[in-house]
Design a protein around this motif. Structure first.
Motif, mmCIF file in Angstrom:
data_model
loop_
_atom_site.group_PDB
_atom_site.id
_atom_site.type_symbol
_atom_site.label_atom_id
_atom_site.label_comp_id
_atom_site.label_asym_id
_atom_site.label_seq_id
_atom_site.Cartn_x
_atom_site.Cartn_y
_atom_site.Cartn_z
ATOM 1 N N TYR A 112 -6.825 1.894 1.136
ATOM 2 C CA TYR A 112 -6.502 0.636 0.462
ATOM 3 C C TYR A 112 -6.685 0.884 -1.025
ATOM 4 O O TYR A 112 -7.803 1.084 -1.503
ATOM 5 C CB TYR A 112 -7.382 -0.519 0.931
ATOM 6 C CG TYR A 112 -6.982 -1.836 0.278
ATOM 7 C CD1 TYR A 112 -5.982 -2.616 0.844
ATOM 8 C CD2 TYR A 112 -7.554 -2.253 -0.926
ATOM 9 C CE1 TYR A 112 -5.575 -3.801 0.231
ATOM 10 C CE2 TYR A 112 -7.151 -3.429 -1.538
ATOM 11 C CZ TYR A 112 -6.160 -4.194 -0.956
ATOM 12 O OH TYR A 112 -5.735 -5.353 -1.564
ATOM 13 N N TYR B 168 -12.712 -3.764 9.880
ATOM 14 C CA TYR B 168 -11.720 -2.696 10.040
ATOM 15 C C TYR B 168 -12.051 -1.805 11.229
ATOM 16 O O TYR B 168 -11.174 -1.496 12.059
ATOM 17 C CB TYR B 168 -11.655 -1.870 8.757
ATOM 18 C CG TYR B 168 -11.050 -0.506 8.947
ATOM 19 C CD1 TYR B 168 -9.711 -0.348 9.308
ATOM 20 C CD2 TYR B 168 -11.814 0.648 8.782
ATOM 21 C CE1 TYR B 168 -9.150 0.911 9.488
ATOM 22 C CE2 TYR B 168 -11.276 1.904 8.954
ATOM 23 C CZ TYR B 168 -9.943 2.034 9.314
ATOM 24 O OH TYR B 168 -9.408 3.279 9.494
ATOM 25 N N GLN C 175 -7.702 -7.670 2.865
ATOM 26 C CA GLN C 175 -7.039 -8.916 2.466
ATOM 27 C C GLN C 175 -7.778 -10.146 2.977
ATOM 28 O O GLN C 175 -7.852 -11.165 2.288
ATOM 29 C CB GLN C 175 -5.596 -8.909 2.950
ATOM 30 C CG GLN C 175 -4.714 -7.920 2.203
ATOM 31 C CD GLN C 175 -3.292 -7.871 2.741
ATOM 32 O OE1 GLN C 175 -3.009 -8.344 3.850
ATOM 33 N NE2 GLN C 175 -2.392 -7.294 1.968
ATOM 34 N N GLN D 86 -3.845 2.004 8.964
ATOM 35 C CA GLN D 86 -3.486 1.473 7.655
ATOM 36 C C GLN D 86 -3.313 -0.044 7.718
ATOM 37 O O GLN D 86 -3.776 -0.779 6.838
ATOM 38 C CB GLN D 86 -2.200 2.121 7.152
ATOM 39 C CG GLN D 86 -1.782 1.683 5.768
ATOM 40 C CD GLN D 86 -2.789 2.057 4.692
ATOM 41 O OE1 GLN D 86 -3.264 3.188 4.647
ATOM 42 N NE2 GLN D 86 -3.143 1.107 3.843
ATOM 43 N N THR E 34 -5.805 -2.623 5.686
ATOM 44 C CA THR E 34 -5.211 -3.575 4.735
ATOM 45 C C THR E 34 -5.569 -5.010 5.107
ATOM 46 O O THR E 34 -5.929 -5.824 4.243
ATOM 47 C CB THR E 34 -3.685 -3.400 4.697
ATOM 48 O OG1 THR E 34 -3.371 -2.059 4.316
ATOM 49 C CG2 THR E 34 -3.049 -4.372 3.722
ATOM 50 N N GLN F 261 0.806 -1.216 0.000
ATOM 51 C CA GLN F 261 0.000 0.000 0.000
ATOM 52 C C GLN F 261 0.847 1.278 0.000
ATOM 53 O O GLN F 261 0.336 2.370 -0.254
ATOM 54 C CB GLN F 261 -0.923 0.015 1.229
ATOM 55 C CG GLN F 261 -1.902 -1.141 1.275
ATOM 56 C CD GLN F 261 -2.749 -1.223 0.032
ATOM 57 O OE1 GLN F 261 -3.465 -0.282 -0.315
ATOM 58 N NE2 GLN F 261 -2.684 -2.358 -0.658
#
Length: 633
Positions: A344, A628, A310, A302, A306, A263
């Motif tokens: 992302y 998240y 994923q 972050q 990510t 990223q």
């Protein structure tokens, strides 16, 4: 009383005196001007260093790419391409252009800058010995040093120095590295056509590098052709040879820098773009390096974002399921003060350069409807031609049935196909009479379409721009406009929702907090907070978004993340899925789309991740948002 007027003799004497003073001053300045002993020190060139918001290092980029070559290795047709473009009288001029200097001074005296009118010798002096400031004193220094240099140094040495020190873009200083950057070959292998393009880039890579956009390419093609024609006119290229070069020599794509994998590259691109547009830094200066850029990106967020994406991507199996091929996920977190906290952009910057969180072709779908709701509460509606606008409330009821005619103040809306436009609900469901708040919570699309017509699509558009969506991302003003035919990026849509969490106030998204160079702070423009909606209106939309996350289409998110407020999003063509929401002062937008790699056209999401065709397209984005937000706290 008679007014005194000077005689012609007095005018002649005055003029002669002034010319004498100017001449003496010029002679004195010329005598006192020395050619500097040293070039500007390239030994101090450095990386640019990007930092996380907590001050820890994130990435280093921008190694200066420079390699001197003897003039003998630069083909004459390449040398003359540059001279034809920049200074065809180079070998006969005295190092300066009197006409050019007069024009530059005139522009300065009339309030313009001092650019223009520089010979290659002057440009070399400016790049090698002076600074880039456009000032009267710097221009004088440049002029006198150029004249002396022209007397002391062979013209070929000056041209050699100019070609080896000039900036060509793509981090390249000098004609050799430019040849490598644009064509992957040694400068000695360039043909006249390629040389003409590199001569065009000297005018400014930010305007002429085709990799930076279609307008750049158009300008580059025009200037490339002009340079070749100039070479013919001055006798340095035959008409027969010119006729061989009718196809623009497309340069190769810019190489991606190592160290920007994962990223990181997306974050660096965002921060670099912001710094160049909001600080007094030119692309050439940035490529010289030495800048320290403190970004707004928070490393823990972050990492969490990510990981959430994923984990969701593990459900994709493109080798076995065609529906999982060319799937893209994008996400962005923005604070209520406009700071971009996490992004992302794609699976890996070095494998996919474009940023999924900063797209311009993914429709917002029903995630756009809270903006329509806000516009209605703020501006009221007009249901009759010449009628007054009347207020609507969250409790105002609309017909929520599927297939009802959409109305304008003049009557039914007729589409371009000659048919009446009709409300279209998900699953063709009939809801009966529902309140506007319920329509937002449950994504009753037909109601939001009619509300958009009643508010006026032009008024909704103005409201959306007020919430920070870019004018270029706005869709056509047809009934589908209220259902999100506009294509804001995840960054911009997340930023728009910050107004609902921030009592109607919002700030344009930004990614750079501070910039310094060699310990000296540089001024960075910060976006100011603006009011997107009255506090009361923002509060009502916030209530609806909390209801959507509790009992509406986003209830699965609300069960996982107490206190969440947010809206699901899908478009009628089933090519985009969204979840946009917030908890506390952070708003996050997550998008899902499929895109044909050749045509860039969006593809249907039906069956992505092995889901039943009836599964809503926002399921995956909502799951990512919840995972998240839980992890980030």
């Amino acid at each position: 009383m008679r007014r005194w007027l000077p005689s012609w003799r007095q005018l002649l004497l005055l003029t002669t005196g002034l010319l004498g003073v100017v001449t003496v001053a010029a002679v004195v300045m010329y005598a006192r001007t020395d050619v500097p002993k040293d070039l500007n020190s390239f030994a101090t060139q450095q990386n640019n260093v990007f930092y996380w918001s907590d001050g820890t290092e994130m990435a280093r980029t921008g190694l200066v790419n420079r390699q001197d070559v003897p003039l003998e290795q630069v083909p004459e047709h390449v040398q003359w391409a540059v001279l034809a473009a920049e200074n065809e009288d180079f070998y006969s001029d005295p190092g300066i252009s009197v006409k050019g200097i007069a024009r530059a001074f005139y522009r300065m005296g009339s309030g313009g800058d001092t650019q223009g009118g520089s010979t290659i010798t002057q440009q070399y002096v400016k790049n090698a010995y002076l600074n880039q400031r456009q000032s009267f004193s710097r221009k004088l220094d440049e002029m006198f040093i150029a004249v002396k240099l022209d007397q002391q140094v062979d013209k070929k040495d000056i041209l050699s120095g100019y070609l080896n020190i000039s900036w060509f873009g793509r981090g390249s200083y000098g004609i050799e590295r430019a040849a490598q950057a644009y064509y992957g070959k040694h400068v000695s292998q360039l043909d006249p056509s390629e040389g003409a393009f590199l001569a065009a880039v000297l005018k400014g890579a930010s305007l002429y590098d085709p990799a930076l956009g279609g307008d750049n390419r158009d300008r580059a093609v025009e200037r490339w052709a002009w340079i070749l024609d100039r070479m013919v006119k001055i006798g340095k290229l035959s008409a027969e040879e010119r006729a061989r070069y009718t196809v623009f020599p497309e340069p190769q794509a810019p190489p991606q820098q190592a160290g920007l994998s994962g990223q990181t590259g997306y974050l660096v691109d965002l921060a670099k773009a912001y710094a160049l547009s909001h600080a007094d830094i030119t692309p050439a200066q940035f490529d010289l390096g030495g800048y320290q850029i403190r970004t707004t990106f928070e490393k823990p967020r972050q990492t969490a974002l990510t990981q959430a994406v994923q984990d969701a991507a593990k459900n994709l199996d493109p080798d076995r399921r065609p529906a999982d091929q060319n799937v893209h996920l994008g996400a962005a977190s923005v604070a209520t003060d406009g700071r971009i906290l996490a992004v992302y952009g794609g699976p890996d910057y070095l494998k996919q350069g474009f940023n999924n969180a900063n797209t311009a072709n993914v429709p917002a779908g029903s995630a756009f409807t809270p903006l329509v709701y806000a516009a209605g509460l703020d501006r009221g509606v007009q249901r009759e031609r010449q009628g007054n606008r009347t207020p609507v409330l969250p409790t105002t009821r609309y017909n929520g049935d599927n297939g009802v005619d959409l109305q304008t103040p003049e009557g039914p809306y007729w589409g371009r196909d000659g048919k009446k436009a009709k409300a279209a609900n998900d699953g063709d469901r009939n809801w009966g009479q529902v309140s506007l708040r319920t329509a937002v919570e449950q994504s009753v699309n037909g109601v939001m379409q009619q509300l958009g017509m009643d508010v006026g699509l032009d008024n909704v558009r103005r409201a959306a721009i007020g919430f920070g969506l870019l004018p270029d991302s706005m869709g056509d003003l047809v009934p589908g406009f209220a259902l999100g035919n506009s294509t804001p990026s995840a960054i911009r849509l997340a930023d728009a929702y910050t107004a609902f969490a921030g009592q109607g106030m919002r700030t344009d998204p930004y990614s750079v907090d501070r910039v310094s160079r060699n310990g000296a702070e540089l001024a960075v423009q910060r976006p100011a907070a603006v009011r997107a909606a009255p506090a009361g209106v923002a509060g009502e939309v916030d209530t609806a978004l909390r209801g959507a996350a509790k009992d509406g289409t986003g209830k699965e998110v609300g069960q996982l993340v107490p206190g969440a407020a947010g809206k699901t999003g899908a478009n009628q063509a089933r090519t985009a899925g969204w979840f946009v929401g917030y908890r506390g002062p952070v708003t996050t937008a997550v998008s899902l789309f499929r895109m044909d790699p050749k045509t860039l056209a969006l593809l249907p999401l039906t069956g992505v991740a092995g889901a039943d065709p009836a599964t809503p397209d926002y399921t995956t984005p909502a799951a990512i948002w919840a995972a998240y937000t839980k992890a980030a706290g």
